[in-house]
Design a protein around this motif. Sequence first.
Motif, mmCIF file in Angstrom:
data_model
loop_
_atom_site.group_PDB
_atom_site.id
_atom_site.type_symbol
_atom_site.label_atom_id
_atom_site.label_comp_id
_atom_site.label_asym_id
_atom_site.label_seq_id
_atom_site.Cartn_x
_atom_site.Cartn_y
_atom_site.Cartn_z
ATOM 1 N N VAL A 1 11.737 -14.747 -1.478
ATOM 2 C CA VAL A 1 11.864 -13.284 -1.436
ATOM 3 C C VAL A 1 11.029 -12.640 -2.538
ATOM 4 O O VAL A 1 10.347 -11.630 -2.314
ATOM 5 N N ARG A 2 11.074 -13.228 -3.738
ATOM 6 C CA ARG A 2 10.305 -12.672 -4.866
ATOM 7 C C ARG A 2 8.806 -12.688 -4.548
ATOM 8 O O ARG A 2 8.097 -11.701 -4.764
ATOM 9 N N ALA A 3 8.329 -13.828 -4.038
ATOM 10 C CA ALA A 3 6.906 -13.938 -3.701
ATOM 11 C C ALA A 3 6.566 -13.102 -2.469
ATOM 12 O O ALA A 3 5.503 -12.473 -2.399
ATOM 13 N N GLY A 4 7.489 -13.084 -1.492
ATOM 14 C CA GLY A 4 7.248 -12.335 -0.259
ATOM 15 C C GLY A 4 7.141 -10.847 -0.483
ATOM 16 O O GLY A 4 6.372 -10.160 0.206
ATOM 17 N N THR A 5 7.900 -10.329 -1.452
ATOM 18 C CA THR A 5 7.843 -8.895 -1.769
ATOM 19 C C THR A 5 6.441 -8.492 -2.200
ATOM 20 O O THR A 5 5.926 -7.448 -1.793
ATOM 21 N N VAL A 6 5.818 -9.331 -3.017
ATOM 22 C CA VAL A 6 4.449 -9.046 -3.469
ATOM 23 C C VAL A 6 3.458 -9.257 -2.323
ATOM 24 O O VAL A 6 2.511 -8.479 -2.158
ATOM 25 N N ALA A 7 3.680 -10.297 -1.516
ATOM 26 C CA ALA A 7 2.766 -10.596 -0.409
ATOM 27 C C ALA A 7 2.746 -9.463 0.613
ATOM 28 O O ALA A 7 1.681 -9.135 1.173
ATOM 29 N N PRO B 1 -0.723 -3.191 3.187
ATOM 30 C CA PRO B 1 -1.316 -1.833 3.079
ATOM 31 C C PRO B 1 -2.499 -1.765 2.111
ATOM 32 O O PRO B 1 -3.437 -0.985 2.321
ATOM 33 N N VAL B 2 -2.451 -2.605 1.064
ATOM 34 C CA VAL B 2 -3.539 -2.594 0.082
ATOM 35 C C VAL B 2 -4.840 -3.083 0.707
ATOM 36 O O VAL B 2 -5.933 -2.670 0.295
ATOM 37 N N ALA B 3 -4.741 -3.946 1.720
ATOM 38 C CA ALA B 3 -5.939 -4.494 2.367
ATOM 39 C C ALA B 3 -6.808 -3.400 2.980
ATOM 40 O O ALA B 3 -8.030 -3.547 3.093
ATOM 41 N N PHE B 4 -6.183 -2.257 3.405
ATOM 42 C CA PHE B 4 -6.959 -1.152 3.977
ATOM 43 C C PHE B 4 -7.791 -0.432 2.912
ATOM 44 O O PHE B 4 -8.783 0.218 3.217
ATOM 45 N N LEU B 5 -7.342 -0.561 1.657
ATOM 46 C CA LEU B 5 -8.064 0.088 0.561
ATOM 47 C C LEU B 5 -9.060 -0.854 -0.102
ATOM 48 O O LEU B 5 -10.187 -0.476 -0.405
ATOM 49 N N LEU C 1 -3.286 -9.887 -4.750
ATOM 50 C CA LEU C 1 -1.833 -9.818 -4.581
ATOM 51 C C LEU C 1 -1.286 -11.096 -3.932
ATOM 52 O O LEU C 1 -0.206 -11.570 -4.283
ATOM 53 N N LEU C 2 -2.030 -11.645 -2.990
ATOM 54 C CA LEU C 2 -1.606 -12.901 -2.354
ATOM 55 C C LEU C 2 -1.595 -14.050 -3.361
ATOM 56 O O LEU C 2 -0.695 -14.901 -3.341
ATOM 57 N N VAL C 3 -2.604 -14.057 -4.225
ATOM 58 C CA VAL C 3 -2.644 -15.085 -5.281
ATOM 59 C C VAL C 3 -1.460 -14.924 -6.219
ATOM 60 O O VAL C 3 -0.810 -15.905 -6.604
ATOM 61 N N VAL C 4 -1.136 -13.667 -6.585
ATOM 62 C CA VAL C 4 0.018 -13.391 -7.446
ATOM 63 C C VAL C 4 1.305 -13.851 -6.770
ATOM 64 O O VAL C 4 2.201 -14.413 -7.416
ATOM 65 N N ALA C 5 1.414 -13.630 -5.455
ATOM 66 C CA ALA C 5 2.611 -14.053 -4.710
ATOM 67 C C ALA C 5 2.787 -15.572 -4.769
ATOM 68 O O ALA C 5 3.897 -16.078 -4.970
ATOM 69 N N ILE C 6 1.684 -16.303 -4.602
ATOM 70 C CA ILE C 6 1.744 -17.769 -4.672
ATOM 71 C C ILE C 6 2.163 -18.223 -6.071
ATOM 72 O O ILE C 6 2.986 -19.129 -6.227
#
Length: 249
Positions: A54-60, A65-69, A77-82
């Motif tokens: 859940v902690r990692a999934g929240t960041v993932a 939405p950030v991918a559109f920007l 963010l995906l790296v941070v989630a991992i």
Amino acid sequence: KDKPNPLTLLMRELSGRLAGKLRLNDYRRAQLEADLRTGDMTQTPEQFVAENIVRAGTVAVLAVPVAFLSKFLALLLLVVAILLYRLGSMTLRKKIGARRARIELELPRFVANIEKTLPHSRDVLAMLESYRVGAGEEFGRELDITVADMRSGNDEAALTRLEARVGSSALSDVVRGLIGILHGEDNSVYWANLSLKFSEAGRQNLREQAGKVPKRVRRLSLVLLGCFFLIYIVVIGEVLLNSLGGLFL
């Protein structure tokens, strides 16, 4: 205690629901259960894994939405989630290592106490109870559990469970000697050798700790030196700005 914020409550609720649906294989569950017990954590293996997910999934999820920007920020963010997911296991290992180290620090004194008591008494339960009076918090708690276990059940099984809970090779040597006493073996030489071994290990640990001190001092000295330079730069910069300001008045 402070009331948890809504986000924390939501994450707890999600973790609880996910934990009820997780199915870990027997080996993974047994390993995690032993690690959590050794780390003195009350979570079930499913709860521990669910909280990390859940902690990692929240960041993932934020990466969508950030991918559109910015694709770069989304990837970041995906790296941070991992890393957050792995951080849970790293924190658990760190807790286990710290707790085990605190218990192992007591073993030389514990072994020396048994070695002195052995010529007069071979009552293992009495030895544990006697040492418990001056034991540290971590080892004392384990002795409390073991003493209660021995009073209500089999002495050898209680000592084996102590060994399994802590997961220390040094404690395994101690438990082996205690089981030998229960079996009526004359293992006074074993305890004498173990006492010498642990005493040397204790001295080696002190030497290692002493060797780390100069490195810490050097790091602190560099930080202090950097602070002094920063103060000088700020002061000189302020003086220069005031001087330049005076030229244009």
